[in-house]
Design an enzyme around this catalytic site. Structure first.
Site, PDB file in Angstrom:
ATOM      1  N   SER A 129       5.756 -20.382  -2.182  1.00 20.00           N
ATOM      2  CA  SER A 129       5.569 -21.733  -1.692  1.00 20.00           C
ATOM      3  C   SER A 129       5.010 -22.659  -2.806  1.00 20.00           C
ATOM      4  CB  SER A 129       4.919 -22.211  -0.542  1.00 20.00           C
ATOM      5  OG  SER A 129       5.236 -21.810   0.650  1.00 20.00           O
ATOM      6  N   GLU A 152       0.907  -1.156  -0.128  1.00 24.79           N
ATOM      7  CA  GLU A 152      -0.026  -0.024   0.010  1.00 24.79           C
ATOM      8  C   GLU A 152       0.748   1.162   0.001  1.00 24.79           C
ATOM      9  OE1 GLU A 152      -3.381   0.210   2.539  1.00 24.79           O
ATOM     10  OE2 GLU A 152      -3.622  -1.694   2.589  1.00 24.79           O
ATOM     11  N   ASP A 197      -5.400 -10.257   0.798  1.00 27.92           N
ATOM     12  CA  ASP A 197      -5.405  -9.051   1.388  1.00 27.92           C
ATOM     13  C   ASP A 197      -5.878  -8.768   2.947  1.00 27.92           C
ATOM     14  OD1 ASP A 197      -4.591  -6.342   1.672  1.00 27.92           O
ATOM     15  OD2 ASP A 197      -6.098  -5.704   0.162  1.00 27.92           O
TER      16      ASP A 197
END
Length: 833
Positions: free
Chosen positions: A271, A195, A343
């Site tokens: 991952s 952000e 998020d």
């Protein structure tokens, strides 16, 4: 003269004897903390005998008459092998590192206190279900049993580090385990930094060019970003320009510090996990491969263990301090994790009252901050008292962190909303319940209790495969002014969270028609805001490579999954080199030997014949990585200036957009300050020449002798002793490795700004790998990147690391008789009546 010689000889002999005696004495005291794996102890806190049978790699197989006794044994085993690591993680979560390490960790402690990670963990204890409370309590008793034995029997304080950093080892509490799991959320979260970056970039270079560097993949419902400055109309344009000109960087303690849990967004998560259903498996069963990626350390964060629970045995990767197998398998189920990139963070700027700065503006008027004082004790310095403040949106963060001062409007302070900051965090209950699950559906149900960090839970049982996003999804208003992509005013009701979405809203995939599921931190689906999950995702090129590998076979085996897990071909290299070098290959006349042009021709010829495999024994990966790194710096440094530190790793999507001129991105090639209009070919050629010059200085003039692995060494460094001269040679584990930033066998490079030393060191990757075959569960294989022990004098400090580097694995049986057969010993714990 002869007399002088004799005296010198005597002095030299005495010094040698003194050195040997000191060395032997130091070794004796340090080795006292090496646990005896073949011993019996009488301890308090268990109902019946507990057996801890360790195999040849010191992996514990824990047997008990009750689940509580088994969790007790896990706590005991963790403490035997990783006591220093556990207490260091606990101190980090508590914000108490400075009590041991002094002022170097003060900023880390300050931020942890402002988040109140440990206080929230203490409050979360009461929110756990009865089975988890029992596991937490029994586990703590097991840890404390070992600490008591160490103290009573003077066993070297439990770890050699305690001789250098004297510190009282407090007894383990259930909240400590919850705090360590929350610490994982700290390590894996990067949306706050995103952000701040997007707010700065969109103001400096506009939304279109910002999307080149930080592409938005939002699906339907995506709107243009608002002008960030327009959200705070009371701030003049001059003030904004002054603030935004500040360099973007995190303090050393918060980015890359060896004792810091705060990672850059570039290392916040990664991952791989992929599964095959019965129709895509050669033996008609199901397959799962998983390798969660975290920062490397010695010892690794992962610890292999087998628990003989009443619901069935489970085996796999545990985290020292946490009473659960986080990734692994049982007889009926296997599961893996990847970062979901959900998020789960929003930054708010709270407007302060001009009359009283302890009050802030809300949609309903002015409110008081929740204010507390916290004292941080600092070794060899005076205590530091900080005042922590919370608004309704979350903790107030100082402008000195995350470059917040550069985007915080005057008269405002920054607050963070984050799902991990929950006082009723039941994530550990979800982990414990997952260990008892016997089917895909039961595992999905267990995931409902998970709060943070959000994960993709990849699952297989004998007949089904699934992927379920676990972790709370913040509920944002459809009218949110920035859709969570940039900071918003804290008093805007449309910007504030409206609770969380129900678990049923989390993305779920069960038994797809293709028979395959895979995730490499890529975007898994398109949904409109606010059900979008995220606008920012991980690497998009690894999933392309995975899809290609899966399509090469109609059915898969354990071996083909291992092959994919260890794949080192960079799809990014295969895509970018033809674009970037399209007009460079075979264009120059025969150059003078030894000239820059000759070096360039040799490098281009090598790259022309290269298949993109980031093999440690080849020079091509080094040339490619250095070229793309220099190219990105040259493309961005004139537009970004000091903000170039925002992007210290190569961004394949950005370079592809530039050289494909997507949405006019080719304009990045022109140097703004230059009167000449540079082309992308000019920049590509100059970047290659500069990269080769730097490599020649570091590795010599013979390009054919360069080796990627020499630069791309895995840095399994001890977070404390590894920084001590000479001692670091003994406790740090450095290994030449293949792979790179964008390969399935990922080895993220250190990066850094232009001129940073050793930018290609491998700092972040698969500390654990597991491949599970439910048609033949006992054939499943596992590995961690260092060893089971955290003691540098132990043979098991790095023995598994040798196998890990070679791409090898070890079996871990669920058969009790096989587990007890052979190995390095059986520890028996008898109840002390």
């Amino acid at each position: 003269m002869l007399s002088l010689f004799r005296w010198l000889l005597r002095i030299a002999t005495a010094l040698v004897v003194l050195f040997l005696a000191t060395t032997i004495g130091v070794y004796y005291f340090l080795s006292r903390s090496l646990p005896d794996y073949d011993a019996s102890w009488r301890v308090r806190g268990i109902g019946d005998t507990v057996e801890i049978a360790r195999n040849t790699h010191a992996v514990p197989h824990i047997f008990g008459e009750s689940d509580a006794d088994v969790y007790f044994g896990l706590g005991f085993a963790h403490a035997q092998d990783r006591l220093w690591q556990m207490t260091l993680l606990r101190r980090t979560a508590q914000g108490r590192l400075s009590e041991v390490f002094g002022e170097r960790t003060l900023r880390t402690d300050e931020l942890m206190r402002r988040f109140d990670i440990y206080g929230l963990s203490q409050s979360s204890v009461a929110a756990q279900d009865p089975q988890t409370l029992s596991a937490l309590d029994a586990y703590a008793r097991g840890v404390n049993a070992w600490i008591t034995l160490v103290n009573d029997r003077a066993m070297g304080r439990g770890a050699p580090e305690y001789f250098l950093f004297p510190s009282e080892v407090g007894l383990w509490q259930p909240a400590d385990s919850i705090a360590i799991l929350k610490l994982m959320a700290v390590q894996m979260s990067g949306h706050l930094e995103n952000e701040v970056q997007r707010a700065r970039l969109s103001t400096l270079i506009g939304e279109t060019r910002t999307n080149d560097l930080m592409p938005i993949e939002g699906g339907d419902g995506l709107s243009s970003l608002p002008d960030f400055a327009s959200l705070f109309p009371g701030v003049s344009e001059t003030q904004w320009q002054t603030q935004l000109a500040m360099p973007f960087r995190l303090p050393g303690e918060l980015r890359g510090g060896s004792l810091s849990p705060f990672n850059s967004t570039e290392t916040a998560g990664a991952s791989n996990a992929f599964a095959a259903g019965p129709t895509r498996s050669a033996n008609g069963g199901t397959l799962l491969a998983n390798d969660p990626h975290l920062g490397f350390s010695a010892p690794a964060i992962w610890y292999l263990a087998r628990l003989d629970l009443s619901s069935g045995a489970v085996t796999g990767g545990t985290i020292p301090g946490v009473p659960a197998v986080m990734v692994g398998r049982s007889e009926r189920l296997a599961w893996g994790l990847t970062t979901a990139y959900l998020d789960d963070q929003d930054l708010f700027f709270e407007e302060l009252s001009t009359d009283n700065t302890q009050r802030y503006r809300t949609p309903d008027g002015w409110a008081e901050f929740d204010t507390r004082r916290s004292i941080i004790h600092v070794a060899d310095a005076d205590p530091v008292t900080i005042t922590t403040r919370w608004s309704a949106n979350g903790p107030i963060l100082p402008g000195s962190h995350y470059s917040l001062a550069s985007v915080t409007p005057p008269g405002h302070v920054a607050a963070l909303s984050w799902t991990a900051l929950s006082a009723e965090d039941t994530s550990i209950s979800a982990a414990v319940a997952l260990n008892r699950a016997g089917s895909v559906q039961e595992a999905i149900a267990a995931g409902e209790a998970f709060v943070a960090p959000a994960q993709n839970l990849m699952l297989i049982d004998r007949n089904h495969i699934a992927m379920q996003v676990i972790g709370q999804m913040p509920r944002r208003s459809a009218d949110h002014p920035t859709q969570g992509r940039m900071p918003a005013p804290g008093y805007d009701a449309d910007a504030r969270w409206q609770g969380v979405f129900p678990y049923a809203s989390n993305p779920q995939f069960i038994d797809p028609q293709t028979g395959l599921l895979g995730n490499t931190n890529n975007k898994p689906l398109d949904r409109p805001f606010p059900l979008h999950v995220s606008f920012d995702w991980g690497d998009t090129t690894r999933i392309q490579r995975w899809v290609r590998l899966m399509r090469q076979r109609s059915v898969h085996t354990r071996e083909s999954f291992i092959e994919a897990q260890l794949d080192t071909v960079s799809q990014a290299a295969r895509t970018l080199l033809p674009l970037v070098g399209a007009e460079l290959w075979f264009q120059d006349a025969a150059p003078e030997p030894g000239s820059a042009q000759a070096q360039r021709q040799i490098a281009l010829q090598l790259l022309a014949d290269w298949n993109g495999e980031m093999n440690e024994h080849l020079p091509e990966p080094l040339i490619y990585a250095a070229w793309m790194r220099e190219l990105q710096f040259r493309l961005t440094r004139d537009e970004l200036g000091p903000q170039i530190e925002m992007f210290s790793h190569m961004l394949p999507d950005f370079i592809e957009r530039v050289f494909s001129n997507t949405d006019g991105a080719g304009e990045w090639c022109d140097v703004v300050q230059s009167a000449v209009i540079e082309t992308c070919v000019d920049i590509a050629r100059a970047s290659l020449d500069e990269a080769l010059l730097g490599l020649t200085q570091d590795f010599g003039p013979a390009i054919e002798s360069w080796r990627w692995g020499e630069a791309h060494q895995a840095t399994h460094d001890h977070p404390v002793l590894g920084e001590v001269p000479v001692l670091g040679l003994f406790v740090n584990i450095r290994q030449s490795t293949s792979g790179g930033d964008n390969t399935l066998m990922r080895g993220l490079t250190r990066g850094g700004p232009p001129g940073a030393p050793q930018p290609f060191l491998n700092i972040h990757g698969a500390g654990y790998r597991g491949v599970y075959d439910m048609a033949d569960p006992e054939s499943s294989v596992f590995i961690v990147s260092t060893g089971q022990s955290g003691h540098p004098l132990s043979h098991h400090y790095d023995d598994l690391g040798v196998l890990w580097r070679r791409g090898e694995y070890i079996p871990m049986t669920l058969d009790p008789d096989l587990a007890r057969a052979g190995g390095v010993g059986i520890t028996r714990l008898e109840p002390q009546r």
